[in-house]
Design a protein around this motif. Structure first.
Motif, mmCIF file in Angstrom:
data_model
loop_
_atom_site.group_PDB
_atom_site.id
_atom_site.type_symbol
_atom_site.label_atom_id
_atom_site.label_comp_id
_atom_site.label_asym_id
_atom_site.label_seq_id
_atom_site.Cartn_x
_atom_site.Cartn_y
_atom_site.Cartn_z
ATOM 1 N N PRO A 100 0.958 -1.340 0.069
ATOM 2 C CA PRO A 100 0.073 -0.002 -0.038
ATOM 3 C C PRO A 100 0.909 1.253 -0.065
ATOM 4 N N LEU A 101 1.515 1.494 -0.970
ATOM 5 C CA LEU A 101 2.262 2.850 -1.101
ATOM 6 C C LEU A 101 1.522 3.842 -1.884
ATOM 7 N N SER A 102 1.045 5.076 -1.230
ATOM 8 C CA SER A 102 0.512 5.998 -1.777
ATOM 9 C C SER A 102 1.251 6.646 -2.925
ATOM 10 N N ARG A 103 0.412 7.202 -3.868
ATOM 11 C CA ARG A 103 1.220 8.111 -4.900
ATOM 12 C C ARG A 103 1.802 9.459 -4.280
ATOM 13 N N SER A 104 1.301 10.088 -3.133
ATOM 14 C CA SER A 104 1.711 11.071 -2.628
ATOM 15 C C SER A 104 3.338 10.614 -1.915
ATOM 16 N N ILE A 105 3.349 9.604 -1.379
ATOM 17 C CA ILE A 105 4.754 9.136 -0.800
ATOM 18 C C ILE A 105 5.531 8.889 -1.991
ATOM 19 N N VAL A 106 5.103 8.113 -2.948
ATOM 20 C CA VAL A 106 6.180 7.797 -4.017
ATOM 21 C C VAL A 106 6.474 9.218 -4.561
ATOM 22 N N ASN A 107 5.889 10.184 -4.828
ATOM 23 C CA ASN A 107 6.164 11.294 -5.459
ATOM 24 C C ASN A 107 7.072 12.359 -4.866
ATOM 25 N N ARG A 108 6.894 12.293 -3.246
ATOM 26 C CA ARG A 108 7.787 12.882 -2.361
ATOM 27 C C ARG A 108 9.086 12.126 -2.424
ATOM 28 N N LEU A 109 9.401 10.969 -2.335
ATOM 29 C CA LEU A 109 10.332 10.214 -2.331
ATOM 30 C C LEU A 109 11.179 10.372 -3.613
ATOM 31 N N LEU A 110 10.570 10.402 -4.763
ATOM 32 C CA LEU A 110 11.153 10.512 -6.217
ATOM 33 C C LEU A 110 11.528 12.042 -6.318
ATOM 34 N N ARG A 111 10.806 12.820 -5.632
ATOM 35 C CA ARG A 111 11.367 14.287 -5.944
ATOM 36 C C ARG A 111 12.458 14.682 -5.099
ATOM 37 N N ASN A 112 12.372 14.127 -3.732
ATOM 38 C CA ASN A 112 13.253 14.609 -2.756
ATOM 39 C C ASN A 112 14.219 13.658 -2.291
ATOM 40 N N GLY A 113 13.764 12.571 -2.517
ATOM 41 C CA GLY A 113 14.678 11.438 -1.876
ATOM 42 C C GLY A 113 14.552 11.094 -0.338
ATOM 43 N N GLU A 114 13.277 11.626 -0.189
ATOM 44 C CA GLU A 114 12.861 11.815 1.513
ATOM 45 C C GLU A 114 12.371 10.398 1.756
ATOM 46 N N SER A 115 12.902 10.067 3.068
ATOM 47 C CA SER A 115 12.578 8.610 3.745
ATOM 48 C C SER A 115 11.450 9.009 4.616
ATOM 49 N N PHE A 116 10.452 7.982 4.875
ATOM 50 C CA PHE A 116 9.223 8.114 5.991
ATOM 51 C C PHE A 116 9.355 6.941 6.902
ATOM 52 N N LEU A 117 8.846 7.370 8.007
ATOM 53 C CA LEU A 117 8.515 6.633 9.117
ATOM 54 C C LEU A 117 7.139 6.509 9.504
ATOM 55 N N LEU A 118 6.291 5.376 9.346
ATOM 56 C CA LEU A 118 5.147 5.583 9.715
ATOM 57 C C LEU A 118 4.803 4.805 11.178
ATOM 58 N N GLU A 119 4.729 5.360 12.199
ATOM 59 C CA GLU A 119 4.426 4.928 13.577
ATOM 60 C C GLU A 119 3.300 3.932 13.895
ATOM 61 N N ASP A 120 2.154 4.612 13.523
ATOM 62 C CA ASP A 120 0.934 3.976 13.670
ATOM 63 C C ASP A 120 -0.034 4.354 12.453
ATOM 64 N N ALA A 121 -0.404 3.547 11.525
ATOM 65 C CA ALA A 121 -1.218 3.999 10.381
ATOM 66 C C ALA A 121 -2.563 4.223 10.668
ATOM 67 N N LEU A 122 -3.139 3.671 11.872
ATOM 68 C CA LEU A 122 -4.578 3.771 12.239
ATOM 69 C C LEU A 122 -4.462 5.239 12.858
ATOM 70 N N SER A 123 -3.640 5.819 13.338
ATOM 71 C CA SER A 123 -3.566 6.935 14.002
ATOM 72 C C SER A 123 -3.381 7.934 13.022
ATOM 73 N N ASP A 124 -2.957 7.693 12.022
ATOM 74 C CA ASP A 124 -2.818 8.816 10.663
ATOM 75 C C ASP A 124 -4.021 9.003 9.856
ATOM 76 N N ALA A 125 -4.693 10.107 9.747
ATOM 77 C CA ALA A 125 -5.925 9.963 8.964
ATOM 78 C C ALA A 125 -5.740 9.949 7.339
ATOM 79 N N ALA A 126 -4.561 10.022 7.062
ATOM 80 C CA ALA A 126 -4.196 10.030 5.466
ATOM 81 C C ALA A 126 -4.195 8.181 5.224
ATOM 82 N N PHE A 127 -3.772 7.645 6.080
ATOM 83 C CA PHE A 127 -3.763 6.335 5.867
ATOM 84 C C PHE A 127 -5.078 5.552 6.368
#
Length: 515
Positions: free
Chosen positions: A182-209
């Motif tokens: 489940p990779l969202s397009r926004s995460i892929v775009n941010r990673l491709l554009r900026n080389g940005e890493s991300f850490l998701l601590e709890d998907a159910l507490s994040d409204a976007a996920f």
């Protein structure tokens, strides 16, 4: 009254004064309530013990760690010890007594344990690097990398992919087979554009996920994603997830990012190696085809020279014989032998016609192709032989079973090849026969099938070794047709199990082919 101690929140810097015994958790009834979704409602209990204090895990979801070691039973706490509950890190202090006793001794791990942890992660890096030296297959290397990462990260799913030129992801390796990532397009775009890493601590507490069906269905709570960067270019990404909230820390993300920096050139080299092997195999196959074609061309050229030489040698005596027979017939001196002389004359004329065809065979030009309706050419060829069909009682019927009737070919040369096939058929099929002619698709080619080939029967070109004991496959008319079709990138095919050049298949490409 119980003993008081101080717990310092290393994230916020806040100090918590608590009285023992104390339940620490996220719920309202906890003695110390922490605003951390990765902490259970009743996570841990701290109480006095003989000569000090101790802590116990109250069956929490994410466990209790003292100095980065997960505890399984009551564990003694000393000043300066670190407690990790979910993503919250606390440091133990005390109140009252000698100030020197309250000084916090800063250490996160004992010397022995710290060495063990560093060694384990360094070993993973070494094994990944060493593996790439012997395994140049990207998918195989990816599976081995995921196996090594599982020793540390315990991931439920893993995904390794490279970026295509249009920004889409091309999977290189999946850690969990047949499960979507489940990779969202926004995460892929941010990673491709900026080389940005991300850490998701709890998907159910994040409204976007929380709204993503795939996140809910796969029970994803924790995830990490880092780019694969090599030579200042982002080649792809590595993604890991677990169904446990707070499973990964920023330290884990930094370590995975380091792995990504190591893997990027290794995976790119493996990809280039795989591409090189594929191209090498393709080149070898192309060379084999070219060699076979050159051999066929040389053999055809030898037959052309032989045909020209034979035509030259036969022409002179046949000219003399033809001239003598014509003279006898004109003078009427043949008498009762006139019928025999006319039969001889028919044979002479046939030989002269064959000689003319042999001369034409030598002079066949290269095709000048343009789009033509092949079905119309076939119908025209059938009409041109209408007299011969009627005389023999033969009934040709054309069936068109392909919508692709526009084909790049030299119409004049194809008409000649078709005429050669019709001549061969006239010598082969019995009087009164029905001849089914079918125009049909076969992959990237069109086939003109004369007669009914047996289902699954293998067909061969006239000069194929399997046709060596079939003298009818060496007929001049067939070879003229085969030469014309070969010049078009096609072929003429025969059934070695048949007793003649029937059934027969003319095959020609639907698109232009450079020969």
């Amino acid at each position: 009254m119980g003993r008081d101690i101080i717990l310092k929140n290393l994230g916020s810097g806040e100090n918590y004064n608590i009285t023992l015994p104390c339940v620490i958790g996220r719920g309202r009834k906890a003695g110390l309530s922490l605003p951390d979704v990765t902490v259970s409602h009743r996570h841990a209990l701290i109480e006095e013990a003989e000569g000090g204090i101790r802590i116990q895990d109250m069956h929490s979801a994410n466990g209790v760690f003292v100095n980065d070691t997960r505890i399984r039973d009551w564990t003694v706490l000393n000043p300066g010890d670190f407690i990790r509950l979910g993503n919250t890190r606390l440091q133990v202090s005390t109140t009252g007594g000698d100030e020197s006793q309250q000084t916090v001794i800063i250490h996160s791990l004992g010397p022995a344990h710290e060495g063990s942890l560093d060694h384990r992660r360094l070993k993973v890096i070494y094994e990944i690097t060493a593996e790439s030296a012997v395994d140049h297959d990207v998918a195989s290397l990816g599976q081995k990398v995921f196996a090594k990462l599982r020793e540390i990260f315990k991931q439920d799913r893993g995904y390794m992919a490279s970026f295509e030129e249009d920004g889409t992801l091309k999977p290189l390796c999946l850690c969990a087979v047949n499960e979507p990532v489940p990779l969202s397009r926004s995460i892929v775009n941010r990673l491709l554009r900026n080389g940005e890493s991300f850490l998701l601590e709890d998907a159910l507490s994040d409204a976007a996920f929380r709204e993503q069906e795939s996140v809910m269905a796969l029970k994803i709570r924790s995830a990490m994603c880092v780019p694969l960067i090599y030579d200042n270019q982002i080649y792809g990404l590595i993604y890991l997830d677990r169904s446990v909230p707070g499973a990964y820390t920023h330290e884990d993300l930094r370590f995975l990012k380091s792995i990504g920096c190591i893997l990027a050139p290794l995976i790119e080299n493996a990809r280039l190696w795989s591409e090189l092997r594929r191209r090498y195999a393709d080149t070898v196959e192309t060379l084999k085809v070219t060699e076979a074609r050159l051999i066929e061309t040389e053999r055809t050229a030898a037959y052309v020279r032989l045909a020209h030489a034979m035509a030259h040698e036969i022409r002179n005596p046949m000219t003399v014989i033809g001239g003598m027979v014509r003279k006898i017939l004109r003078s009427g001196a043949g008498g009762s032998n006139a019928d025999s002389l006319r039969a001889i004359m028919d044979s002479v004329e046939r030989v002269e016609m064959v000689i003319a065809e042999a001369d034409a065979f030598v002079k066949i030009p290269q095709p000048r192709k343009k789009l033509e309706r092949i079905d119309d050419i076939i119908r025209e060829g059938i009409r041109n032989y209408e007299h011969e069909w009627r005389k023999r009682g033969i009934h040709p019927v054309l069936s068109v079973r392909s919508p692709h009737v526009m084909v790049p070919l030299d119409a004049g040369l194809f008409r000649k090849a078709l005429s050669m096939v019709f001549r061969e058929i006239l010598f082969t099929v019995p009087d009164g026969s029905d001849i089914n002619i079918t125009l049909r698709d076969r992959g990237n080619d069109l086939e003109v099938v004369f007669g009914e080939a047996e289902p699954g029967a293998r067909l061969y070109e006239p000069f194929d070794p399997v046709m060596r004991d079939k003298p009818w496959s060496l007929g001049l008319f067939l070879n003229i047709a085969h030469k014309i079709l070969s010049d078009h990138g096609g072929s003429l095919l025969l059934d070695p199990s048949a007793q003649s050049a029937f059934p027969l298949v003319m095959r020609i490409p639907k698109t232009a082919v450079d020969i």
